[in-house]
Scaffold this motif. Structure first.
Motif, PDB file in Angstrom:
ATOM      1  N   MET A  98       0.854  -1.195   0.000  1.00 22.73           N
ATOM      2  CA  MET A  98       0.000   0.000   0.000  1.00 22.73           C
ATOM      3  C   MET A  98       0.891   1.246   0.000  1.00 22.73           C
ATOM      4  N   ASP A  99       0.710   2.153  -0.989  1.00 19.76           N
ATOM      5  CA  ASP A  99       1.569   3.323  -1.086  1.00 19.76           C
ATOM      6  C   ASP A  99       1.110   4.417  -0.128  1.00 19.76           C
ATOM      7  N   TRP A 100       1.943   5.484  -0.025  1.00 19.43           N
ATOM      8  CA  TRP A 100       1.663   6.562   0.929  1.00 19.43           C
ATOM      9  C   TRP A 100       0.392   7.315   0.583  1.00 19.43           C
ATOM     10  N   SER A 101       0.094   7.497  -0.722  1.00 18.08           N
ATOM     11  CA  SER A 101      -1.127   8.229  -1.093  1.00 18.08           C
ATOM     12  C   SER A 101      -2.372   7.503  -0.609  1.00 18.08           C
ATOM     13  N   THR A 102      -2.328   6.164  -0.647  1.00 16.22           N
ATOM     14  CA  THR A 102      -3.465   5.383  -0.143  1.00 16.22           C
ATOM     15  C   THR A 102      -3.564   5.502   1.366  1.00 16.22           C
ATOM     16  N   TRP A 103      -2.404   5.427   2.053  1.00 14.86           N
ATOM     17  CA  TRP A 103      -2.415   5.549   3.516  1.00 14.86           C
ATOM     18  C   TRP A 103      -2.982   6.896   3.949  1.00 14.86           C
ATOM     19  N   LEU A 104      -2.609   7.956   3.229  1.00 12.71           N
ATOM     20  CA  LEU A 104      -3.032   9.292   3.625  1.00 12.71           C
ATOM     21  C   LEU A 104      -4.507   9.532   3.357  1.00 12.71           C
ATOM     22  N   ARG A 105      -5.139   8.705   2.510  1.00 13.32           N
ATOM     23  CA  ARG A 105      -6.577   8.832   2.266  1.00 13.32           C
ATOM     24  C   ARG A 105      -7.382   8.108   3.338  1.00 13.32           C
ATOM     25  N   MET A 106      -6.699   7.478   4.284  1.00 14.04           N
ATOM     26  CA  MET A 106      -7.376   6.788   5.368  1.00 14.04           C
ATOM     27  C   MET A 106      -7.304   7.651   6.622  1.00 14.04           C
ATOM     28  N   PRO A 107      -8.438   8.113   7.131  1.00 13.56           N
ATOM     29  CA  PRO A 107      -8.418   8.961   8.331  1.00 13.56           C
ATOM     30  C   PRO A 107      -7.764   8.289   9.521  1.00 13.56           C
ATOM     31  N   MET A 108      -7.814   6.955   9.567  1.00 10.41           N
ATOM     32  CA  MET A 108      -7.162   6.226  10.649  1.00 10.41           C
ATOM     33  C   MET A 108      -5.674   6.574  10.708  1.00 10.41           C
ATOM     34  N   THR A 109      -5.018   6.635   9.536  1.00 12.20           N
ATOM     35  CA  THR A 109      -3.588   6.908   9.486  1.00 12.20           C
ATOM     36  C   THR A 109      -3.269   8.272  10.064  1.00 12.20           C
ATOM     37  N   VAL A 110      -4.023   9.285   9.623  1.00 14.97           N
ATOM     38  CA  VAL A 110      -3.775  10.652  10.080  1.00 14.97           C
ATOM     39  C   VAL A 110      -3.978  10.764  11.585  1.00 14.97           C
ATOM     40  N   LEU A 111      -5.055  10.185  12.089  1.00 18.47           N
ATOM     41  CA  LEU A 111      -5.355  10.279  13.519  1.00 18.47           C
ATOM     42  C   LEU A 111      -4.330   9.534  14.369  1.00 18.47           C
ATOM     43  N   LEU A 112      -3.881   8.374  13.901  1.00 23.99           N
ATOM     44  CA  LEU A 112      -2.887   7.626  14.665  1.00 23.99           C
ATOM     45  C   LEU A 112      -1.527   8.333  14.660  1.00 23.99           C
ATOM     46  N   VAL A 113      -1.198   8.989  13.551  1.00 18.77           N
ATOM     47  CA  VAL A 113       0.040   9.768  13.509  1.00 18.77           C
ATOM     48  C   VAL A 113      -0.041  10.930  14.497  1.00 18.77           C
ATOM     49  N   LEU A 114      -1.192  11.625  14.508  1.00 22.13           N
ATOM     50  CA  LEU A 114      -1.375  12.724  15.461  1.00 22.13           C
ATOM     51  C   LEU A 114      -1.328  12.220  16.899  1.00 22.13           C
ATOM     52  N   ALA A 115      -1.923  11.041  17.135  1.00 21.75           N
ATOM     53  CA  ALA A 115      -1.880  10.457  18.484  1.00 21.75           C
ATOM     54  C   ALA A 115      -0.441  10.174  18.900  1.00 21.75           C
ATOM     55  N   ALA A 116       0.363   9.674  17.965  1.00 18.80           N
ATOM     56  CA  ALA A 116       1.772   9.410  18.272  1.00 18.80           C
ATOM     57  C   ALA A 116       2.522  10.705  18.573  1.00 18.80           C
ATOM     58  N   VAL A 117       2.191  11.778  17.842  1.00 18.21           N
ATOM     59  CA  VAL A 117       2.839  13.073  18.081  1.00 18.21           C
ATOM     60  C   VAL A 117       2.512  13.585  19.483  1.00 18.21           C
ATOM     61  N   PHE A 118       1.222  13.501  19.856  1.00 16.59           N
ATOM     62  CA  PHE A 118       0.828  13.960  21.192  1.00 16.59           C
ATOM     63  C   PHE A 118       1.424  13.075  22.282  1.00 16.59           C
ATOM     64  N   LEU A 119       1.573  11.798  21.998  1.00 16.12           N
ATOM     65  CA  LEU A 119       2.203  10.910  22.975  1.00 16.12           C
ATOM     66  C   LEU A 119       3.678  11.276  23.157  1.00 16.12           C
ATOM     67  N   LEU A 120       4.338  11.625  22.051  1.00 14.64           N
ATOM     68  CA  LEU A 120       5.738  12.060  22.142  1.00 14.64           C
ATOM     69  C   LEU A 120       5.858  13.360  22.939  1.00 14.64           C
ATOM     70  N   ILE A 121       4.919  14.289  22.696  1.00 16.06           N
ATOM     71  CA  ILE A 121       4.924  15.541  23.458  1.00 16.06           C
ATOM     72  C   ILE A 121       4.714  15.260  24.944  1.00 16.06           C
ATOM     73  N   THR A 122       3.843  14.285  25.249  1.00 12.64           N
ATOM     74  CA  THR A 122       3.608  13.902  26.649  1.00 12.64           C
ATOM     75  C   THR A 122       4.891  13.413  27.302  1.00 12.64           C
ATOM     76  N   LEU A 123       5.657  12.596  26.572  1.00 17.67           N
ATOM     77  CA  LEU A 123       6.921  12.084  27.119  1.00 17.67           C
ATOM     78  C   LEU A 123       7.916  13.219  27.362  1.00 17.67           C
ATOM     79  N   VAL A 124       7.956  14.180  26.440  1.00 21.67           N
ATOM     80  CA  VAL A 124       8.836  15.332  26.622  1.00 21.67           C
ATOM     81  C   VAL A 124       8.437  16.115  27.866  1.00 21.67           C
ATOM     82  N   GLN A 125       7.118  16.318  28.044  1.00 24.28           N
ATOM     83  CA  GLN A 125       6.632  17.047  29.211  1.00 24.28           C
ATOM     84  C   GLN A 125       6.947  16.300  30.504  1.00 24.28           C
ATOM     85  N   LEU A 126       6.929  14.963  30.442  1.00 30.94           N
ATOM     86  CA  LEU A 126       7.280  14.176  31.630  1.00 30.94           C
ATOM     87  C   LEU A 126       8.746  14.380  32.015  1.00 30.94           C
TER      88      LEU A 126
END
Length: 230
Positions: A1-29
């Motif tokens: 599955m190529d990147w254009s297909t992944w980016l058309r899936m809202p699941m991908t975008v939301l999980l990437v954002l969740a990972a970003v916020f989780l990383l920010i949480t670790l930095v804040q810790l």
């Protein structure tokens, strides 16, 4: 599955954002720990609050992304699946399903026609005006008999595309807890079917209105004997 297909899936975008916020949480810790060791309690309390906020956002985005697995963004006309049919015996068919990302699946159906259904999600006005597109996912593929009596008594074949084996899906959540998803306007089904012919090739698309459109290629249309699609 190529990147254009992944980016058309809202699941991908939301999980990437969740990972970003989780990383920010670790930095804040890490910063919180430094403040605690330095005796700066007020600053530490502020960092602890930020940790809770970012972690809650990560959980919310991650959970929403998981509930949306299988859904895709719906553009003006979105290719859904190609279907190739081969006859095995009278009213028994082998179908090869090919998705836009190149993945395939082999299934068998009984009947004279194939029938495919999708679930379409539309948003209420605020989300709609902000440009959030509708979402869709394929729900099931089944065989269909031309004769109504045979349809009621002959063996039926239904192939599910459901990704929510554990029951955690946006459709189930909306049915059980409608107040949790106030921005969801409608969740409805859309279907299309065409006659089966040996060596037949069909394309299925979904319009932005939510309507499924099935089209045979030229050779298949000639075998069917009458025009379809459009």
């Amino acid at each position: 599955m190529d990147w254009s297909t992944w980016l058309r899936m809202p699941m991908t975008v939301l999980l990437v954002l969740a990972a970003v916020f989780l990383l920010i949480t670790l930095v804040q810790l890490v910063v919180l720990r430094q403040h605690l060791h330095g005796g700066r309690r007020l600053a530490a309390m502020w960092r602890a609050l930020l940790c809770l906020i970012f972690f809650a956002l990560a959980l919310l985005l991650g959970g929403t992304g998981y509930a949306l697995r299988g859904y895709r963004l719906l553009s003006e006309e979105t290719p859904v699946v190609d279907i190739d049919a081969h006859i095995l015996s009278p009213q028994r068919w082998a179908l090869t399903l090919t998705w836009p990302d190149g993945s395939t699946r082999q299934v068998q159906v009984a009947g004279d026609d194939w029938n495919i259904e999708a679930i379409v999600l539309k948003w209420k006005l605020p989300a709609l005006l902000s440009g959030v597109p509708p979402l869709y996912r394929l729900d099931r593929l089944s065989g269909r008999y031309d004769d109504a009596t045979q349809e009621a008594s002959a063996p039926r074949t239904v192939i599910s595309f459901d990704h929510a084996d554990d029951g955690f899906d946006l459709l189930d959540l909306h049915k059980q807890y409608p107040d949790w998803l106030p921005e969801v306007d409608t969740l409805y089904g859309s279907g299309a079917f065409l006659p089966l012919v040996d060596q037949g090739h069909y394309t299925v698309s979904l319009m932005r209105t939510g309507a499924l459109v099935a089209r045979p290629d030229e050779a298949t249309q000639q075998k069917i004997g009458q025009p379809f699609g459009g």
